[in-house]
Scaffold this active site. Sequence first.
Site, PDB file in Angstrom:
ATOM      1  N   SER A  49      15.592  -0.704  51.442  1.00 30.76           N
ATOM      2  CA  SER A  49      16.539   0.187  50.735  1.00 30.76           C
ATOM      3  C   SER A  49      15.880   0.905  49.673  1.00 30.76           C
ATOM      4  CB  SER A  49      17.556  -0.821  50.156  1.00 30.76           C
ATOM      5  OG  SER A  49      18.159  -1.825  51.084  1.00 30.76           O
TER       6      SER A  49
HETATM    7  N1  SAH Z   1      16.979  -5.345  51.419  1.00 28.20           N
HETATM    8  C1  SAH Z   1      16.220  -4.819  52.552  1.00 28.20           C
HETATM    9  C2  SAH Z   1      16.831  -4.184  53.414  1.00 28.20           C
HETATM   10  C3  SAH Z   1      16.782  -4.584  54.979  1.00 28.20           C
HETATM   11  S1  SAH Z   1      17.406  -3.537  56.145  1.00 28.20           S
HETATM   12  C4  SAH Z   1      14.853  -4.250  52.106  1.00 28.20           C
HETATM   13  O1  SAH Z   1      15.107  -3.707  50.938  1.00 28.20           O
HETATM   14  O2  SAH Z   1      13.992  -4.376  52.536  1.00 28.20           O
HETATM   15  C5  SAH Z   1      18.638  -5.111  56.953  1.00 28.20           C
HETATM   16  C6  SAH Z   1      18.105  -5.876  57.384  1.00 28.20           C
HETATM   17  O3  SAH Z   1      19.350  -6.888  57.983  1.00 28.20           O
HETATM   18  C7  SAH Z   1      17.012  -5.571  58.414  1.00 28.20           C
HETATM   19  O4  SAH Z   1      15.863  -6.340  58.486  1.00 28.20           O
HETATM   20  C8  SAH Z   1      18.085  -6.151  59.850  1.00 28.20           C
HETATM   21  O5  SAH Z   1      17.245  -6.953  60.738  1.00 28.20           O
HETATM   22  C9  SAH Z   1      18.841  -7.245  58.969  1.00 28.20           C
HETATM   23  N2  SAH Z   1      20.074  -7.692  59.920  1.00 28.20           N
HETATM   24  C10 SAH Z   1      21.036  -7.263  60.471  1.00 28.20           C
HETATM   25  N3  SAH Z   1      21.892  -7.882  60.853  1.00 28.20           N
HETATM   26  C11 SAH Z   1      21.803  -9.064  60.456  1.00 28.20           C
HETATM   27  C12 SAH Z   1      22.062 -10.573  60.720  1.00 28.20           C
HETATM   28  N4  SAH Z   1      23.103 -10.776  61.217  1.00 28.20           N
HETATM   29  N5  SAH Z   1      21.357 -11.829  59.997  1.00 28.20           N
HETATM   30  C13 SAH Z   1      20.301 -11.634  59.471  1.00 28.20           C
HETATM   31  N6  SAH Z   1      19.770 -10.520  59.410  1.00 28.20           N
HETATM   32  C14 SAH Z   1      20.524  -9.215  59.883  1.00 28.20           C
END
Ligand code: SAH
Length: 200
Positions: A49
């Site tokens: 993010s």
């Molecule tokens: N805050 C993180 C952002 C990650 S993007 C950072 O700064 O790196 C969002 C993440 O949520 C992705 O890695 C995706 O695989 C995960 N995701 C999406 N749906 C999900 C679910 N139902 N359960 C667990 N993870 C999920």
Amino acid sequence: MELREAGISDSDTLSALEKIPRHEFIPNSFIDQAYENIALPIGNEQTISQPLIVAIMTQELEITKKHKILELGTGSGYQTAILAKLSRRVYTIERIKSLSNEAKKTLDKLRLYNVVTKIGDGNLGWKEQMPFDRIILTAATKKLSTEIIKQIKDNGIIIAPMIINNEKQILKKFIKINNKIIEKNITDVKFVPNLSGIIA
Ligand code: SAH
């Protein structure tokens, strides 16, 4: 400075963002952009993010050192690390195994030992560890699951990017008061979608 000018005033949030080295969470090919205020690819079509959004979500969570936090969507682990600096313990769930493993390595390298990672569907929450003082979703969803609403404490705060009318996304703050959920809009955002099912 940029975060301060954009309205981040909470000193704990600012100092956590200052202390966590974002370049540790970014693939080598994008490392020269690690300190720009933009989202970057982390593989598997996911992104780390944008720092301003991480700061807004963190500030809105109103975290104290006593809090037990649930995070859905570990991704790179960057937001996780910020939460770990400010709280007692963070339980974080990621559906993509390789991302979860990579994030765990980085968090260990930074000696953030108050984080527990799990591979799974975040929408189910983490029953064994409920209830939580704070819950954060980092993937956009249409509706909070009943499990998530069950697993937040009374007076607890949930921050989540919500999909509105299948098009735009709004970051929302939910507060559970006397078993009722009160919600407030924070800002427009653009997150990857919340998906079910595990990718091994
Ligand atoms: N805050 C993180 C952002 C990650 S993007 C950072 O700064 O790196 C969002 C993440 O949520 C992705 O890695 C995706 O695989 C995960 N995701 C999406 N749906 C999900 C679910 N139902 N359960 C667990 N993870 C999920």
